[in-house]
Design an enzyme around this catalytic site. Structure first.
Site, PDB file in Angstrom:
ATOM      1  N   CYS A  53     -26.784  -2.487  -6.167  1.00 19.40           N
ATOM      2  CA  CYS A  53     -27.866  -3.443  -6.453  1.00 19.40           C
ATOM      3  C   CYS A  53     -28.809  -3.581  -5.262  1.00 19.40           C
ATOM      4  O   CYS A  53     -30.031  -3.683  -5.430  1.00 19.40           O
ATOM      5  CB  CYS A  53     -27.291  -4.813  -6.813  1.00 19.40           C
ATOM      6  N   ARG A 136     -26.760  -2.925 -15.994  1.00 19.80           N
ATOM      7  CA  ARG A 136     -28.117  -2.664 -15.487  1.00 19.80           C
ATOM      8  C   ARG A 136     -29.053  -2.422 -16.681  1.00 19.80           C
ATOM      9  O   ARG A 136     -29.297  -1.287 -17.063  1.00 19.80           O
ATOM     10  CB  ARG A 136     -28.103  -1.466 -14.528  1.00 19.80           C
TER      11      ARG A 136
HETATM   12  C1  BEZ Z   1     -22.996  -2.466  -6.919  1.00 19.04           C
HETATM   13  O1  BEZ Z   1     -22.723  -1.817  -5.927  1.00 19.04           O
HETATM   14  O2  BEZ Z   1     -24.132  -2.917  -7.118  1.00 19.04           O
HETATM   15  C2  BEZ Z   1     -21.941  -2.683  -7.942  1.00 19.04           C
HETATM   16  C3  BEZ Z   1     -21.023  -1.676  -8.167  1.00 19.04           C
HETATM   17  C4  BEZ Z   1     -20.009  -1.897  -9.107  1.00 19.04           C
HETATM   18  C5  BEZ Z   1     -19.939  -3.091  -9.781  1.00 19.04           C
HETATM   19  C6  BEZ Z   1     -20.873  -4.073  -9.557  1.00 19.04           C
HETATM   20  C7  BEZ Z   1     -21.891  -3.881  -8.643  1.00 19.04           C
END
Ligand code: BEZ
Length: 236
Positions: A53, A136
């Protein structure tokens, strides 16, 4: 309403964007009314202070002016609270350097959605992926508040923001010029004219010197790159 109905109701392409009022990092918003006349990308991310994110927010914030020139505003959302959002965005600006991006300030609104009110309305929770984090999701909403395209990615996959920009340009090109866009289209590439609806039209198309018809149902024509970009970008 059972859990499936609660989570799986999601708007579709062609629907009016579901309305909501929300608190964001840029103040309260009334959606989509506050964005009437603009294209909007409403997107969700799983959680603040997570690496994928963070890479996405830095990329999107860096491209914000490019989207603004294409008449498009950005609105983010996660199931986190306002103070978490503020702390995360401050941390990004003060501490994170990634792929040449640093001191990145996120100035588009980030919705707090602890109640999951908005996430549920937009089907951003996909329980078999995660019951407490939004996937997402990306909703492309036109100036009349109609959903025009939707893309969903799982938690592990960061989005391609050049593709999101391509979608915004292609949707506007389709509206402005009454055309469709073929696979991997970019401004300057040939565009597709709608399928022939009669035998007479099919024959005319095959004989039209301005068209390049591979077959009667697959005709392309030139559309100048500058004309496309000037038409879309000048509207700002
Ligand atoms: C992230 O790195 O944004 C992420 C990865 C896995 C689950 C939730 C967020």
């Amino acid at each position: 309403m059972n859990q499936d109905q609660e989570f799986f109701s999601m708007p579709r392409i062609g629907d009016a964007a579901p309305e909501f009022k929300a608190v964001t990092t840029q103040g309260d918003i009334n959606f989509p009314a506050d964005y009437k006349g603009d294209w909007v990308i409403l997107f969700s991310h799983p959680a603040d202070f997570t690496p994928v994110c963070t890479s996405e927010f830095m990329t999107f914030a860096t491209m914000q002016d490019q989207f603004a020139e294409a008449n498009c505003k950005l609105v983010g959302l996660s199931i986190d609270g306002l103070y978490s959002h503020i702390a995360w965005l401050r941390s990004i600006k003060e501490k994170i350097e990634y792929k040449g991006m640093k001191e990145v300030e996120v100035t588009f609104p980030l919705i707090e959605d602890i109640s999951m009110n908005v996430a549920k309305k937009y089907g951003m929770i996909q329980p078999n992926e995660d019951t407490t984090k939004a996937v997402r999701a990306v909703f492309f909403i036109d100036p009349k508040g109609i959903i025009r395209a939707i893309i969903y990615y799982p938690l592990s996959l960061g989005r391609n923001f050049d593709e999101l920009y391509r979608v915004i340009i292609a949707l506007q090109a389709a509206d402005e010029f009454g055309i469709a866009t073929p696979a991997d289209w970019q401004p300057g590439d040939d565009v597709i004219i709608g399928p022939a609806g009669s035998c007479g039209t099919a024959k005319d198309r095959m004989e039209d010197q301005e068209l390049d018809c591979k077959e009667w149902y697959f005709c392309t024509k030139k559309l100048d790159k500058d004309l496309v970009l000037d038409t879309i970008l000048k509207k700002k």
